[in-house]
Design an enzyme around this catalytic site. Structure first.
Site, short mmCIF file in Angstrom:
data_model
loop_
_atom_site.label_atom_id
_atom_site.label_comp_id
_atom_site.label_asym_id
_atom_site.label_seq_id
_atom_site.Cartn_x
_atom_site.Cartn_y
_atom_site.Cartn_z
CD GLU A 62 -1.96 -2.33 1.09
OE1 GLU A 62 -0.88 -2.75 1.54
OE2 GLU A 62 -2.86 -3.09 0.66
CG HIS A 131 -10.87 -6.64 7.02
ND1 HIS A 131 -9.82 -6.86 7.88
CD2 HIS A 131 -10.42 -7.02 5.79
CE1 HIS A 131 -8.80 -7.35 7.21
NE2 HIS A 131 -9.13 -7.46 5.94
#
Ligand SMILES: Cc1ncc(C[n+]2csc(CCOP(=O)(O)OP(=O)(O)O)c2C)c(N)n1
Ligand SMILES: [Mg+2]
Lengths: 326, 328
Positions: A62, A131
Site C-alpha cells: 500500500e 475490516h
C-alpha cells in the site's frame, strides 16, 4: 442523451473506461485490478481492453501504491491508484498525508498531483474490527486533497469522471455494500459533475438531515417513515467532504431550524462535529434545537451480526434523533 | 573508464568546495538564528553527491531525503535561491515554504528533498514509471541514507521497481549512522547493498541488480560507478549501489554526538573528500594550485553574494501562506 438505470459498480466501470479512452495518461494500478478483475469487479475486462501497461497489478504494497502514484502524477501521468479497501489506507497514511496532499504546497506549486486514490469503505458485513472502518473524516482533515463520498450511481459516475479530470489529488471513497444499488445515469462521455457540490436528495420543511453515502440510504428510509407522521425531512447529500459545501445546509436550516447529521463513521471528531460547529457559527440565530448526530457507536465493530447491527446507525436511530429535535 | 577532461575535474572540485562553504555558512547562520528548524549538513559527503550527479544527463532525474543541500547545488540549482530558501524568503527555490529539507527545481529534474525517512522512494518509482510509460530515455537517481534501508518504504519501492523493471538507480549513502544508531545496530545486513538480493533474479534474470560498494570519499570512483549504474538502469532496469561515506558534522544542528568518538571523526577528516581530490589534482596537473586557490576564493565570494541576496529578499506574504494548497 437518455438516462439508463445502472448499478454503482457499472457507473464506476463506465467512468473509468471512458476516461481511459479519453486520455492515454490515465492508467490503473493496485492489488488485483488486472487478472482478478478488481476485488469488487469494477475493472473486470479492463486488462483485455487496455493491456497490462495501463491496468497494472501491484504487489501487496500500500505504501508504494499510493506513493508511486504520487510520483507518477508529479511527473505527468494521471494515475488511478486503488487501495483494495480503506482499511488498508492506514498503511499508506504517510504517502497520502505527507506526499499526495502536500508536495504541491511544500514546493510552492512546482508540482501538481493529478491522481485519484480509489477505495471502498464501510462495515455491516461481519468482517470484524480491522475490516469494517468508515473513516472518511480522517482523510477530510488534510488540506491539499479532495475527498469524494458518492452515494448513488448517478453521483458515482459524474464524480469519478470529475475526479479523474481534475488536477488535484482526490481520495475517492466508495461503499462496499452499495455497489449493486441502481439509479438512472445519463449516457455519454460528457456527463461530469462539479467538484465540491452537495445535493438535496429530498425536499422538506421540518428538519434538515445532513449525510453522505450509506447514511444517505438510511436517511431517505427514515424520511419516508417520518413523512407518515407528518414530518418532512430535507435530506442533503454532501457528496464531497472536501471541498465541503454547506451552503445548501445553511439555506435549508433557515427554514427548518433543526438539523441531524448522519454518518457511518465513529462519533468523535467526525463530519457531525464539523457541521454542528459551522451551524453554530453561521446559523446561531436560526437555531431552535441542538444539532443531533447519528453515527456508529464508539466501539470497534464486532463480528457477531446482532451486535454489529447494534453498533451501526439505522433508520430507527435517525427517526429517534429527529423526534428529539422536533 | 577514462577519467574526464581537466575542465570537468575542476568543475567537480568547484562543486565540492561550493557545497562545503555553503554548509559552513549555513551552520553560522543557524547559530545566529537566521536559519530555523532542522539543518542537516552534507559536510563529508560531497564526493558522493557530486560524483553521482555528474554521471547524469539533463534527461535524468534526482530525488533525495532531507540532507539535500549538496545534491541541489550539484544538480545546478541557483545558489542564491537555495540560500534564500534556508532563510525562509519568497525568492527561495520553494518560496520559503519548504525550508532546508524541501529543496526542488522541477525544470532541473530535482524532484526534491523529503523529510520522512524513505517517503521519497515510492515517488522515485513513480517518476521512473512515467519515464517507462512514455518511453522516454531518463533514469531516476534516488539517494537515501543507510537508515532508510530499514523502513518499509525501501522494501516496497525496491520490490516494485524490480517487478516493473523501472529505470532507477537506488543509491545508499552509507554515512554509517542514522542519527545516533550505527549500521551494525540497525540493520541485519551490514553490507547494505546485499539487500538487492531480496529483489533479484526473477524470470530471465529480471529484477534488481546488485551494484558495487563504492568508496564514497573518492569523487572519481563514485562518478565511474554511478555512470555504469545509470547505463544499466537505462537498458535493463533497477540497480542498488552503496557509497561508503561519512558525515563529519552532527546529524542536525545541536547533536551532542554521544554515539561516536572524536578520534573516529578525526580519522575521516584527515582523508576527507575535498582534500583528497585536491591532492589528486595537484599530482596529476603541475601548477594547478593557483587555479584551485582561485576556485576556493571564488566560492567564498559566491556564498557571500548568496547570503546578501537572501538577506535582501522579501519574506513570504499572507498570500503565499495560502497559495498552492490546491490547483485553482
Ligand atoms: C519515518 C521517519 N522516522 C523517523 C524520522 C526521524 N529521523 C530523521 S533523520 C533520521 C535518521 C536517518 O538516517 P539515514 O537514513 O542514515 O540518513 P542520514 O541522516 O544519515 O543522511 C531519523 C530517524 C523521520 N524523519 N522519518
Ligand atoms: Mg546515515
Amino acid at each position: 442523451m437518455a438516462d439508463r438505470p445502472i448499478t454503482i459498480r457499472e457507473a464506476l466501470s463506465s467512468a473509468l473506461r471512458e476516461e481511459m479512452h479519453r486520455d492515454e495518461r490515465v492508467f490503473i494500478m493496485g492489488e488485483e485490478v488486472g487478472v482478478w478483475g478488481g476485488t469488487y469487479a469494477v475493472t473486470r475486462g479492463f486488462l483485455d481492453e487496455f493491456g497490462a501497461k495501463r491496468v497494472r497489478d501491484t504487489p501487496i504494497s500500500e505504501m508504494v501504491i499510493a506513493g508511486a502514484a504520487v510520483g507518477a502524477a508529479m511527473a505527468g501521468l494521471r494515475p488511478i491508484a486503488e487501495l483494495m479497501t480503506i482499511n488498508f489506507a492506514f498503511v499508506a497514511m504517510d504517502a497520502i498525508v505527507n506526499h499526495m496532499a502536500k508536495v504541491r504546497y511544500m514546493f510552492n506549486g512546482q508540482f501538481t498531483v493529478p491522481m485519484v486514490l480509489r477505495t471502498t469503505s464501510g462495515g455491516g458485513k461481519q468482517l470484524g474490527a480491522t475490516h469494517s472502518h468508515a473513516p472518511e473524516p480522517i482523510f477530510a482533515h488534510f488540506p491539499g486533497m479532495y475527498v469524494a463520498v458518492p452515494g448513488t450511481a448517478y453521483d458515482a459516475k459524474g464524480m469519478l469522471k470529475a475526479a479523474i479530470r481534475d488536477d488535484n489529488p482526490v481520495m475517492f471513497i466508495e461503499h462496499s455494500t452499495m455497489l449493486q444499488r441502481r439509479a438512472p445515469v445519463p449516457e455519454g462521455d460528457d456527463f461530469v459533475l462539479p467538484i465540491g457540490k452537495s445535493d438535496i436528495k429530498r425536499a422538506g420543511d421540518d428538519v434538515t438531515i445532513v449525510t453522505y453515502q450509506k447514511g444517505l440510504e438510511w436517511s431517505l428510509e427514515a424520511a419516508e417513515e417520518l413523512a407518515k407522521d407528518g414530518i418532512e425531512a430535507e435530506v442533503i447529500d454532501l457528496r464531497w467532504l472536501r471541498p465541503l459545501d454547506l451552503e445548501p445546509v445553511f439555506e435549508s436550516f433557515k427554514k427548518t431550524n433543526r438539523c441531524v447529521v448522519v454518518e457511518e463513521s465513529l462519533p468523535m471528531f467526525n463530519v457531525g462535529s464539523e457541521v454542528a460547529a459551522q451551524l453554530q457559527n453561521e446559523m446561531f440565530d436560526y437555531m431552535d434545537a441542538p444539532v443531533k448526530r447519528v453515527a456508529a457507536m464508539d466501539v470497534p465493530l464486532p463480528y457477531a451480526d446482532n451486535i454489529e447491527k447494534m453498533a451501526l446507525p439505522s433508520p430507527e436511530k435517525i427517526i429517534a434523533a429527529v423526534k428529539e429535535v422536533i | 573508464m577514462a577519467l574526464p577532461k581537466k575542465d570537468i575535474l575542476l568543475e567537480w572540485y568547484r562543486q565540492m568546495v561550493l557545497i562545503r562553504r555553503f554548509e559552513e555558512r549555513c551552520a553560522e547562520l543557524y547559530q545566529r538564528g537566521l536559519i530555523g528548524g532542522f539543518l542537516h549538513l552534507y559536510i563529508g559527503q560531497e564526493a558522493t553527491g557530486v560524483g553521482a550527479v555528474a554521471a547524469l544527463g539533463e534527461q535524468d532525474h534526482v530525488i533525495t531525503a532531507y540532507r539535500d543541500h549538496g545534491l541541489a547545488l550539484a544538480r545546478g540549482l541557483d545558489v542564491n535561491a537555495v540560500m534564500a530558501e534556508m532563510l525562509g524568503r519568497r525568492t527561495g527555490v520553494s518560496g520559503g515554504k519548504g525550508g532546508s529539507m524541501h529543496l526542488a527545481d522541477r525544470d532541473l529534474h530535482m524532484w526534491g528533498g523529503y523529510g520522512i525517512v524513505g517517503g521519497h522512494l515510492p515517488l522515485a518509482a513513480g517518476i521512473a514509471l512515467k519515464i517507462q510509460y512514455m518511453e522516454e530515455d531518463g533514469v531516476v537517481l534516488a539517494f537515501m541514507g543507510d537508515g532508510a534501508t530499514n523502513i518499509g518504504y525501501f522494501h516496497e519501492a525496491l520490490n516494485l521497481s524490480a517487478v516493473w523493471e523501472l529505470p532507477v538507480v537506488w543509491l545508499i549513502e552509507n554515512n554509517q549512522y542514522g542519527m545516533g544508531t550505527s549500521v551494525e545496530r540497525a540493520s541485519g545486513a551490514t553490507e547494505l547493498v546485499q539487500k538487492a538480493m531480496a529483489y533479484c533474479c526473477g524470470p530471465n534474470g529480471r529484477g534488481m541488480k546488485k551494484g558495487p560498494r563504492l568508496d564514497g570519499m573518492d569523487v572519481a570512483e563514485v562518478y565511474e560507478g554511478i555512470s555504469e549504474a545509470v547505463e544499466h538502469a537505462r537498458k535493463h532496469g533497477p540497480i542498488l549501489v552503496e557509497s561508503l561515506t561519512y558525515r563529519l558534522e552532527g546529524h542536525s544542528m545541536g547533536d551532542p554526538q554521544r554515539y561516536r568518538t572524536k578520534e573516529e571523526v578525526e580519522s575521516f577528516v584527515e582523508n576527507g573528500p575535498i582534500g583528497r581530490f585536491r591532492s589528486f589534482l595537484c599530482d596529476k596537473y603541475k601548477d594547478i594550485e593557483s587555479t584551485l586557490d582561485k576556485i576556493d576564493d571564488d566560492m567564498l565570494k559566491t556564498i557571500d553574494d548568496a547570503v546578501e541576496f537572501a538577506e535582501n529578499s522579501e519574506v513570504p506574504t499572507e498570500e503565499d501562506l495560502i497559495s498552492h494548497v490546491y490547483v485553482e
